[in-house]
Write a protein that holds these residues in place. Structure first.
Motif, PDB file in Angstrom:
ATOM      1  N   ASN A 186      19.907 109.619  71.351  1.00 51.62           N
ATOM      2  CA  ASN A 186      21.374 109.160  71.412  1.00 51.62           C
ATOM      3  C   ASN A 186      22.278 110.186  70.728  1.00 51.62           C
ATOM      4  N   HIS A 187      21.730 111.341  70.323  1.00 52.46           N
ATOM      5  CA  HIS A 187      22.333 112.259  69.555  1.00 52.46           C
ATOM      6  C   HIS A 187      23.655 112.972  70.046  1.00 52.46           C
ATOM      7  N   ASP A 188      23.506 113.195  71.323  1.00 56.59           N
ATOM      8  CA  ASP A 188      24.730 114.120  72.034  1.00 56.59           C
ATOM      9  C   ASP A 188      25.456 113.319  72.766  1.00 56.59           C
ATOM     10  N   LEU A 189      25.237 111.919  72.936  1.00 58.53           N
ATOM     11  CA  LEU A 189      26.004 110.769  73.127  1.00 58.53           C
ATOM     12  C   LEU A 189      27.103 110.550  72.347  1.00 58.53           C
ATOM     13  N   LEU A 190      26.640 110.482  70.858  1.00 62.40           N
ATOM     14  CA  LEU A 190      27.646 109.784  69.970  1.00 62.40           C
ATOM     15  C   LEU A 190      28.328 110.699  68.830  1.00 62.40           C
ATOM     16  N   VAL A 191      27.694 111.965  68.976  1.00 62.50           N
ATOM     17  CA  VAL A 191      28.001 112.999  67.950  1.00 62.50           C
ATOM     18  C   VAL A 191      29.287 113.673  68.326  1.00 62.50           C
ATOM     19  N   LYS A 192      30.339 113.750  67.218  1.00 62.92           N
ATOM     20  CA  LYS A 192      31.479 114.601  67.890  1.00 62.92           C
ATOM     21  C   LYS A 192      32.172 115.431  66.552  1.00 62.92           C
ATOM     22  N   SER A 193      32.895 116.242  66.929  1.00 65.87           N
ATOM     23  CA  SER A 193      33.537 117.055  65.860  1.00 65.87           C
ATOM     24  C   SER A 193      34.757 116.199  64.954  1.00 65.87           C
ATOM     25  N   LEU A 250      26.431 107.289  65.309  1.00 64.38           N
ATOM     26  CA  LEU A 250      25.238 107.627  65.626  1.00 64.38           C
ATOM     27  C   LEU A 250      24.032 106.901  64.459  1.00 64.38           C
ATOM     28  N   ILE A 251      24.614 107.412  63.087  1.00 63.55           N
ATOM     29  CA  ILE A 251      23.895 106.876  62.078  1.00 63.55           C
ATOM     30  C   ILE A 251      23.744 105.252  62.016  1.00 63.55           C
ATOM     31  N   ILE A 252      24.995 104.746  62.187  1.00 60.41           N
ATOM     32  CA  ILE A 252      25.243 103.285  62.134  1.00 60.41           C
ATOM     33  C   ILE A 252      24.459 102.766  63.085  1.00 60.41           C
ATOM     34  N   SER A 253      24.383 103.034  64.310  1.00 56.08           N
ATOM     35  CA  SER A 253      23.581 102.517  65.447  1.00 56.08           C
ATOM     36  C   SER A 253      22.091 102.774  65.559  1.00 56.08           C
ATOM     37  N   LEU A 287      25.819 121.413  69.128  1.00 52.78           N
ATOM     38  CA  LEU A 287      26.805 120.659  69.844  1.00 52.78           C
ATOM     39  C   LEU A 287      28.459 120.875  69.399  1.00 52.78           C
ATOM     40  N   THR A 288      28.568 121.224  68.218  1.00 55.83           N
ATOM     41  CA  THR A 288      30.052 121.529  67.763  1.00 55.83           C
ATOM     42  C   THR A 288      30.396 122.761  67.752  1.00 55.83           C
ATOM     43  N   GLY A 289      29.551 123.579  67.753  1.00 58.07           N
ATOM     44  CA  GLY A 289      29.846 124.988  68.042  1.00 58.07           C
ATOM     45  C   GLY A 289      29.743 125.632  66.660  1.00 58.07           C
ATOM     46  N   LEU A 290      29.299 124.941  65.484  1.00 58.99           N
ATOM     47  CA  LEU A 290      29.411 125.269  64.203  1.00 58.99           C
ATOM     48  C   LEU A 290      28.167 126.202  63.975  1.00 58.99           C
ATOM     49  N   THR A 325      31.028 115.085  57.046  1.00 58.94           N
ATOM     50  CA  THR A 325      31.781 115.974  56.323  1.00 58.94           C
ATOM     51  C   THR A 325      32.276 116.842  57.475  1.00 58.94           C
ATOM     52  N   LEU A 326      31.034 117.410  58.066  1.00 63.33           N
ATOM     53  CA  LEU A 326      31.525 118.608  59.093  1.00 63.33           C
ATOM     54  C   LEU A 326      31.541 118.014  60.392  1.00 63.33           C
ATOM     55  N   ILE A 327      30.567 117.093  60.702  1.00 64.33           N
ATOM     56  CA  ILE A 327      30.504 116.479  61.939  1.00 64.33           C
ATOM     57  C   ILE A 327      30.367 114.789  62.033  1.00 64.33           C
ATOM     58  N   ASP A 328      31.126 114.344  62.802  1.00 64.20           N
ATOM     59  CA  ASP A 328      31.026 112.941  63.082  1.00 64.20           C
ATOM     60  C   ASP A 328      29.967 112.292  63.471  1.00 64.20           C
TER      61      ASP A 328
END
Length: 214
Positions: free
Chosen positions: A78-85, A22-25, A120-123, A15-18
């Motif tokens: 793997n959080h910071d590798l795969l999460v994006k805004s 990460l979840i699927i992997s 990570l996303t500044g939120l 919803t807010l972050i993509d």
């Protein structure tokens, strides 16, 4: 006279972050560890939304706690590798904050991982209240986490809207008595959410602004 909405509750993942990849992997890694060769990408999509306990306990009643540990270890590594805004989310949330809305997050994640994603996303600067899985007895779609967030914000269901990408979010909002908004960029697809009759469907996050009179 209708009551003005002044409180917005958001789901986090999808919803807010993509966090989809990460979840699927994380699920694929866990399923391959415990059920080698039995699960493909499309097989784990239904796991997105419910709590890990709800998902893994059905698959492995005796060993679900170990599955949760395996999932979380991979997820954190793997959080910071795969999460994006998601596009436009930061700007929309900032606009809501600047216009005096009370903002909260209601999620089935644990609070430490929630903080990682927000930072990570500044939120992280925008939300007064976060209700995570470790703060409640029951997860969405039970109304408990939404009602807890509203209580902490000194708000009420008739002044609030719940925004999410999963039917657990929409049903949670309905069970708590808030308005509901589904996001069309949900990985489960727009049609999946429409069958739960959210009050609004957002094509992009900025669509919530005119709904709230901003």
């Amino acid at each position: 006279m209708s009551i003005k909405i002044d409180t917005v509750l958001f789901d986090l993942d999808g919803t807010l972050i993509d966090t989809n990849e990460l979840i699927i992997s994380s699920f694929l890694h866990t399923m391959e560890t415990y059920f080698p060769g039995q699960y493909e990408r499309e097989d784990v999509l239904p796991f997105l939304g419910p709590s890990l306990k709800d998902t893994f306990e059905k698959l492995n009643p005796e060993g679900y706690e170990d599955m949760i540990k395996t999932y979380r270890a991979y997820n954190l590594a793997n959080h910071d590798l795969l999460v994006k805004s998601f596009e436009g989310v930061y700007e929309t949330v900032r606009t809501l904050k600047e216009n005096g809305f009370q903002l909260g997050i209601v999620t089935t994640k644990l609070s430490d991982v929630v903080q990682m994603g927000l930072k990570l996303t500044g939120l992280d600067e925008f939300f007064e209240v976060i209700v995570a899985l470790d703060h409640v007895e029951k997860a969405k779609p039970d109304p408990e986490p939404l009602l807890k967030a509203l209580d902490l914000l000194d708000s009420s269901p008739d002044r609030a809207i719940m925004v999410g990408d999963n039917h657990h979010d929409i049903l949670g909002g309905k069970n708590a008595g808030t308005k509901t908004a589904a996001v069309a960029w949900s990985i489960k697809g727009r049609a999946h959410l429409e069958q739960y009759h959210p009050d609004y469907m957002l094509e992009k996050m900025a669509d919530i602004l005119p709904i709230l009179g901003v």
